[in-house]
Design an enzyme around this catalytic site. Structure first.
Site, PDB file in Angstrom:
ATOM      1  N   ILE A  35     -26.675  78.767 -35.956  1.00 32.06           N
ATOM      2  CA  ILE A  35     -27.533  77.857 -35.170  1.00 32.06           C
ATOM      3  C   ILE A  35     -28.198  76.798 -36.057  1.00 32.06           C
ATOM      4  O   ILE A  35     -28.541  75.717 -35.580  1.00 32.06           O
ATOM      5  CB  ILE A  35     -28.576  78.679 -34.371  1.00 32.06           C
ATOM      6  CG1 ILE A  35     -29.060  77.920 -33.159  1.00 32.06           C
ATOM      7  CG2 ILE A  35     -29.735  79.132 -35.243  1.00 32.06           C
ATOM      8  CD1 ILE A  35     -29.807  78.792 -32.152  1.00 32.06           C
ATOM      9  N   ASN A  92     -26.085  88.084 -47.322  1.00 30.38           N
ATOM     10  CA  ASN A  92     -27.418  88.436 -47.806  1.00 30.38           C
ATOM     11  C   ASN A  92     -27.707  89.872 -47.405  1.00 30.38           C
ATOM     12  O   ASN A  92     -27.483  90.257 -46.252  1.00 30.38           O
ATOM     13  CB  ASN A  92     -28.456  87.488 -47.195  1.00 30.38           C
ATOM     14  CG  ASN A  92     -28.257  86.068 -47.664  1.00 30.38           C
ATOM     15  OD1 ASN A  92     -27.999  85.830 -48.834  1.00 30.38           O
ATOM     16  ND2 ASN A  92     -28.359  85.114 -46.750  1.00 30.38           N
ATOM     17  N   GLU A 100     -32.315  87.895 -42.957  1.00 29.49           N
ATOM     18  CA  GLU A 100     -33.262  87.707 -41.843  1.00 29.49           C
ATOM     19  C   GLU A 100     -32.892  88.542 -40.623  1.00 29.49           C
ATOM     20  O   GLU A 100     -33.771  88.995 -39.903  1.00 29.49           O
ATOM     21  CB  GLU A 100     -33.299  86.232 -41.428  1.00 29.49           C
ATOM     22  CG  GLU A 100     -33.978  85.341 -42.446  1.00 29.49           C
ATOM     23  CD  GLU A 100     -33.892  83.867 -42.064  1.00 29.49           C
ATOM     24  OE1 GLU A 100     -33.380  83.561 -40.967  1.00 29.49           O
ATOM     25  OE2 GLU A 100     -34.319  83.048 -42.880  1.00 29.49           O
ATOM     26  N   VAL A 101     -31.609  88.657 -40.360  1.00 29.47           N
ATOM     27  CA  VAL A 101     -31.172  89.359 -39.148  1.00 29.47           C
ATOM     28  C   VAL A 101     -30.601  90.721 -39.553  1.00 29.47           C
ATOM     29  O   VAL A 101     -29.634  90.781 -40.331  1.00 29.47           O
ATOM     30  CB  VAL A 101     -30.109  88.541 -38.385  1.00 29.47           C
ATOM     31  CG1 VAL A 101     -29.670  89.283 -37.132  1.00 29.47           C
ATOM     32  CG2 VAL A 101     -30.663  87.164 -38.015  1.00 29.47           C
ATOM     33  N   HIS A 105     -23.866  90.680 -41.327  1.00 33.24           N
ATOM     34  CA  HIS A 105     -23.122  89.448 -41.046  1.00 33.24           C
ATOM     35  C   HIS A 105     -22.736  88.811 -42.358  1.00 33.24           C
ATOM     36  O   HIS A 105     -23.433  88.948 -43.365  1.00 33.24           O
ATOM     37  CB  HIS A 105     -23.964  88.473 -40.219  1.00 33.24           C
ATOM     38  CG  HIS A 105     -25.323  88.194 -40.796  1.00 33.24           C
ATOM     39  ND1 HIS A 105     -26.375  89.074 -40.649  1.00 33.24           N
ATOM     40  CD2 HIS A 105     -25.793  87.151 -41.526  1.00 33.24           C
ATOM     41  CE1 HIS A 105     -27.444  88.583 -41.258  1.00 33.24           C
ATOM     42  NE2 HIS A 105     -27.112  87.419 -41.812  1.00 33.24           N
TER      43      HIS A 105
END
Ligand code: 5GP
Length: 124
Positions: A35, A92, A100-101, A105
């Site tokens: 995004i 990451n 962050e999530v 991923h």
């Protein structure tokens, strides 16, 4: 490692509760555009299984799931014409890497010269 949060953003995308710009999907993998792209091509590739991080994925995922993710990344990069100029593939993992999530991923980045991997020298 903690427990998997079933309401993280990518879990909600997988359930169809949030939209995404989908690029690829098979039984084990979903890929969609980031995004907030940090390069002309910035794709996120995620397993459909509930894994928090690479640490979790590497420990618990089946060989089929792991192979599916790697094959999907390479195929997507090839389809986008990135194999010749090159691209970056990164994940990451945890706090130091600023994950962050909390759904595993990988980032697929390309479409321009990406420069050095990190902007500071080791130890800084
Ligand atoms: P991380 O820092 O965890 O490795 O990367 C998370 C990535 O997810 C970031 O690049 C961020 O822009 C992206 N992201 C966060 N929320 C959403 C969203 O709702 N949809 C999409 N497509 N990407 C997101």
């Amino acid at each position: 490692m903690g427990t998997y949060d079933p309401n993280n953003i990518f879990a909600r995308i997988l359930r169809g509760e949030l939209p995404c710009r989908k690029l690829f999907e098979d039984d084990h993998v979903l890929a969609f555009h980031d995004i907030h792209p940090q390069a002309p091509v910035h794709v996120l590739v995620i397993p459909k299984g509930a894994y928090i991080s690479l640490d979790d994925f590497g420990a618990r995922a089946s060989d089929i799931e792991i192979a599916a993710l790697f094959r999907a990344v390479a195929a997507i990069a090839r389809d986008l014409g990135l194999d010749a100029p090159g691209y970056r593939f990164m994940a990451n993992t945890g706090a130091d890497a600023h994950q962050e999530v909390p759904h595993f991923h990988v980032h697929l980045l390309g479409g321009r010269k990406l420069g050095p991997m990190l902007s500071r020298k080791a130890g800084e």
